[in-house]
Design a protein around this motif. Structure first.
Motif, PDB file in Angstrom:
ATOM      1  N   PRO A 169      50.091  44.121  33.704  1.00 37.81           N
ATOM      2  CA  PRO A 169      50.167  42.842  34.442  1.00 37.81           C
ATOM      3  C   PRO A 169      50.247  43.020  35.950  1.00 37.81           C
ATOM      4  CG  PRO A 169      51.565  42.776  32.515  1.00 37.81           C
ATOM      5  CD  PRO A 169      51.083  44.181  32.635  1.00 37.81           C
ATOM      6  N   SER A 170      50.982  44.077  36.383  1.00 43.28           N
ATOM      7  CA  SER A 170      51.092  44.289  37.825  1.00 43.28           C
ATOM      8  C   SER A 170      49.772  44.741  38.438  1.00 43.28           C
ATOM      9  CB  SER A 170      52.185  45.313  38.118  1.00 43.28           C
ATOM     10  OG  SER A 170      51.813  46.592  37.641  1.00 43.28           O
ATOM     11  N   LEU A 171      48.974  45.460  37.648  1.00 39.96           N
ATOM     12  CA  LEU A 171      47.670  45.907  38.153  1.00 39.96           C
ATOM     13  C   LEU A 171      46.664  44.769  38.199  1.00 39.96           C
ATOM     14  CD1 LEU A 171      47.339  49.322  36.255  1.00 39.96           C
ATOM     15  CD2 LEU A 171      47.895  48.972  38.664  1.00 39.96           C
ATOM     16  N   ASN A 172      46.862  43.769  37.348  1.00 41.72           N
ATOM     17  CA  ASN A 172      45.912  42.665  37.258  1.00 41.72           C
ATOM     18  C   ASN A 172      46.292  41.433  38.064  1.00 41.72           C
ATOM     19  OD1 ASN A 172      44.061  43.962  35.563  1.00 41.72           O
ATOM     20  ND2 ASN A 172      45.340  43.554  33.769  1.00 41.72           N
ATOM     21  N   LYS A 173      47.335  41.552  38.861  1.00 42.00           N
ATOM     22  CA  LYS A 173      47.727  40.430  39.712  1.00 42.00           C
ATOM     23  C   LYS A 173      46.638  40.137  40.726  1.00 42.00           C
ATOM     24  CE  LYS A 173      52.765  40.792  39.476  1.00 42.00           C
ATOM     25  NZ  LYS A 173      53.982  41.097  40.242  1.00 42.00           N
ATOM     26  N   GLN A 174      46.381  38.876  40.907  1.00 44.08           N
ATOM     27  CA  GLN A 174      45.397  38.482  41.916  1.00 44.08           C
ATOM     28  C   GLN A 174      46.001  38.659  43.304  1.00 44.08           C
ATOM     29  OE1 GLN A 174      42.244  37.594  41.321  1.00 44.08           O
ATOM     30  NE2 GLN A 174      42.636  37.985  39.132  1.00 44.08           N
ATOM     31  N   PRO A 175      45.195  39.150  44.248  1.00 46.84           N
ATOM     32  CA  PRO A 175      45.725  39.333  45.615  1.00 46.84           C
ATOM     33  C   PRO A 175      46.037  37.987  46.276  1.00 46.84           C
ATOM     34  CG  PRO A 175      43.340  39.711  45.531  1.00 46.84           C
ATOM     35  CD  PRO A 175      43.802  39.532  44.129  1.00 46.84           C
TER      36      PRO A 175
END
Length: 288
Positions: free
Chosen positions: A282-288
């Motif tokens: 989930p942390s890697l897939n967070k939108q900027p």
């Protein structure tokens, strides 16, 4: 076929001659096609009635693991020579020889690929770097459908002599005769024309450097995790750093047992789904 059933059959058949149906067997190794132990295995398997073809590296390729020689795979006609009847030399790694043998040399896919007899044990962590074992990994993954494969290795019986010395050739013959027994046991375990081994499984077998009378039996093990591997010598075994781990091949071989390790060539870690933190993806897939 159950591996538990296999080991029970092995204990019953160890050192006992059993007739077997003829198999189409391809031999390879990482010591080169001229190694005397490879030729010994070819002779003994042929005497047992099997159809045996050698497809092995032209030169020593020890320590190559499952490395591929891409030039040989792309230009197989230039990479393969036929120095003797039933013997093919490949300008490439053991894995390359296994692939080309199964796909370019033999007129039909082999029933079994045997890699060895290797001069030097391939146990524990060292197995991952072995060209002998690497050829079996190629048989499982790089030749179309998996081909049953067995790696067989042993240290020299007479460590001060060459592999071709009488004592060491007799040792190789002893190992080859065990391989005939192992193949026969696998055949006895077959049902409904199934492959010799479960799909996608190969065996890494190591034979103690002992006279036959001192062999204590055979067993199924896992690869040991000892880290002190004397890769600069043929004779010593890895030094044990733990005690009581009876399931490890490093322990079994030191105790005089023939060790059989089922392998699949898959580097995925056991319990791979639970090894990393649940929050990582989930942390890697967070939108900027």
């Amino acid at each position: 076929m159950s591996l538990r059933k296999l080991i029970s059959v092995l204990f019953l058949t160890l050192f006992v001659s059993h007739p077997a149906l003829a198999l189409n067997i391809m031999l390879t190794n990482d010591d080169g096609y001229q190694h005397p132990w490879l030729r010994t295995l070819q002779s003994v398997l042929a005497e047992a009635g099997h159809d045996v073809t050698i497809v092995a590296p032209q030169a020593n390729q020890s320590g190559q693991s499952a490395a591929l020689t891409l030039d040989a795979l792309r230009n197989s006609a230039d990479a393969i020579t036929n120095p003797a009847e039933g013997v093919y030399a490949v300008k490439g790694s053991p894995a390359t020889a296994a692939i080309l043998g199964a796909t370019k040399v033999l007129p039909q896919r082999p029933d079994l690929i045997i890699s060895g007899i290797n001069e030097g044990a391939n146990i524990g962590v060292f197995s991952s770097f072995s060209g002998t074992v690497g050829a079996t990994v190629a048989a499982l993954h790089m030749a179309g459908a998996p081909i049953p494969a067995i790696a067989i290795s042993s240290n020299l019986l007479d460590a001060k002599a060459e592999a071709s010395a009488p004592a060491n050739l007799q040792h190789a013959k002893q190992i080859a005769e065990f391989m005939v027994t192992l193949v026969a046991a696998l055949q006895q375990s077959q049902t409904d024309n199934a492959p010799l081994l479960p799909r996608g499984i190969a065996l890494n077998v190591n034979y103690p450097a002992l006279p036959q009378a001192q062999i204590r039996g055979a067993g199924i093990y896992r690869h040991g995790h000892d880290i002190k591997v004397y890769y600069n010598q043929k004779t010593p075994l890895p030094a044990a750093l733990t005690t009581g781990e009876l399931e490890q091949d490093t322990f079994g071989l030191r105790q005089g047992f023939i060790t059989i390790v089922p392998i699949d060539g898959d580097y995925t870690a056991p319990d791979w789904q639970g090894l990393l933190p649940a929050s990582l993806v989930p942390s890697l897939n967070k939108q900027p």
